[in-house]
Design an enzyme around this catalytic site. Sequence first.
Site, short mmCIF file in Angstrom:
data_model
loop_
_atom_site.label_atom_id
_atom_site.label_comp_id
_atom_site.label_asym_id
_atom_site.label_seq_id
_atom_site.Cartn_x
_atom_site.Cartn_y
_atom_site.Cartn_z
N ASN A 19 0.86 -1.18 0.00
CA ASN A 19 0.00 0.00 0.00
C ASN A 19 0.89 1.23 0.00
O ASN A 19 1.46 1.60 1.03
CB ASN A 19 -0.91 0.00 1.24
CG ASN A 19 -1.79 1.23 1.29
OD1 ASN A 19 -1.95 1.94 0.31
ND2 ASN A 19 -2.37 1.50 2.44
N TRP A 20 0.99 1.86 -1.18
CA TRP A 20 1.89 3.01 -1.32
C TRP A 20 1.28 4.31 -0.81
O TRP A 20 1.95 5.35 -0.78
CB TRP A 20 2.30 3.18 -2.78
CG TRP A 20 3.23 2.09 -3.26
CD1 TRP A 20 3.92 1.22 -2.48
CD2 TRP A 20 3.55 1.78 -4.61
NE1 TRP A 20 4.68 0.38 -3.26
CE2 TRP A 20 4.47 0.69 -4.58
CE3 TRP A 20 3.17 2.29 -5.84
CZ2 TRP A 20 4.99 0.13 -5.75
CZ3 TRP A 20 3.70 1.73 -7.00
CH2 TRP A 20 4.60 0.67 -6.95
N LYS A 21 0.01 4.28 -0.46
CA LYS A 21 -0.68 5.47 0.07
C LYS A 21 -0.44 6.66 -0.86
O LYS A 21 -0.51 6.52 -2.08
CB LYS A 21 -0.22 5.73 1.51
CG LYS A 21 -0.40 4.48 2.39
CD LYS A 21 -0.11 4.73 3.84
CE LYS A 21 -0.31 3.45 4.65
NZ LYS A 21 -0.17 3.68 6.10
N HIS A 104 -9.71 1.11 4.69
CA HIS A 104 -8.42 1.29 5.35
C HIS A 104 -8.58 2.23 6.54
O HIS A 104 -9.40 3.15 6.52
CB HIS A 104 -7.39 1.84 4.37
CG HIS A 104 -5.99 1.85 4.90
ND1 HIS A 104 -5.51 2.85 5.72
CD2 HIS A 104 -4.96 0.97 4.75
CE1 HIS A 104 -4.26 2.60 6.03
NE2 HIS A 104 -3.90 1.46 5.46
N GLU A 106 -6.98 4.69 7.58
CA GLU A 106 -6.84 6.11 7.28
C GLU A 106 -8.08 6.65 6.57
O GLU A 106 -8.44 7.82 6.75
CB GLU A 106 -5.58 6.33 6.43
CG GLU A 106 -4.31 6.08 7.23
CD GLU A 106 -3.10 5.77 6.39
OE1 GLU A 106 -2.02 5.57 6.98
OE2 GLU A 106 -3.22 5.70 5.16
N GLU A 176 -5.71 -4.66 10.82
CA GLU A 176 -4.88 -3.49 11.03
C GLU A 176 -5.06 -2.97 12.45
O GLU A 176 -5.98 -2.18 12.70
CB GLU A 176 -5.32 -2.35 10.11
CG GLU A 176 -4.94 -2.42 8.67
CD GLU A 176 -5.27 -1.08 8.02
OE1 GLU A 176 -4.35 -0.48 7.46
OE2 GLU A 176 -6.42 -0.63 8.10
N GLY A 182 2.68 2.33 11.74
CA GLY A 182 3.59 3.44 11.55
C GLY A 182 4.58 3.72 12.65
O GLY A 182 5.38 4.64 12.53
N SER A 222 3.11 -1.95 10.56
CA SER A 222 4.56 -1.91 10.80
C SER A 222 5.28 -3.18 10.38
O SER A 222 6.24 -3.62 11.03
CB SER A 222 4.85 -1.60 12.28
OG SER A 222 4.33 -0.33 12.64
N GLY A 243 2.96 -1.20 4.43
CA GLY A 243 2.94 0.24 4.17
C GLY A 243 4.31 0.78 3.85
O GLY A 243 4.82 0.63 2.75
N GLY A 244 4.95 1.41 4.83
CA GLY A 244 6.23 2.08 4.61
C GLY A 244 7.30 1.20 4.00
O GLY A 244 8.05 1.65 3.12
#
Length: 273
Positions: A19-21, A104, A106, A176, A182, A222, A243-244
């Site tokens: 997920n590159w957001k 999601h 967010e 999640e 994060g 994470s 994610g990151g």
Amino acid sequence: MERPRLTVTSMRPLLIAANWKMHKTPADAVAFIEDFRAVDAGDGVETLLFPAMTSLPAVTAAVRGTQLEVGAQNMHWLDEGAYTGETSPTMLLALGCTHVLIGHSERRRYFNETDESVNWKLRSALAHGLIPVVCVGETKGERAAGATAAVLERQVSAALRGVDRTGAETAIFAYEPLWAIGDGSPAPPSVTEDAHTRIRANVASVLGAEIAHRIRILYGGSVDPQNAASLLALADVDGALVGGASLDPQSFAAIGRTARDRANDCRARGGQF
């Protein structure tokens, strides 16, 4: 809850999703794909990319002829209408998307996504042949209050309300825990295992045990190359929503290799964990 035992014939294929957001221009996304394909990225493991909406045309073109799959980070539940800024399921299909991310954390937190709208989107995705990846999970406050089980039951039940069992097994859930996103510290394996078992039981209560056994549940929060092995070793974890760590091709490829090794080890053990 009793943890299901998987056999070689019923083992759920592992899925690693990026997920590159709100990251990467189309050029950045294509460069990532080129770099990612140049390294050992865990052949035999299903790999899915969720780029920003503006990069979807470039990404779907770049993965053509490869095993990589592409999904959108969001969609509207209607095919068309006066909804400025929204993207319909038919538009996503026209671009070559196979998956869509729904609910999601967010989207729920910043853009007022509700259990009801998640349900509308899930039903629409299934009706159009898109594979929905539905995110569920509790906040730090809900966990501290001992409400994790109730939150997961509410979110899963609401998402599946009115869903036809025919074809429902293509749906994917992603756990999640918002308190683990994060900050570099994923949920402990015991917590993850318990949450995934609960989610599968919640699915079974709506769709039946057979479908629940086939539905995949990813972990998201994470995930990185250092902790992927401990998370993917859990029997009820069928992959990861990253994610990151998915923004770097080397890092994301390392997680894919971990998934491949876990799948191979499971097969060598006759499908038992």
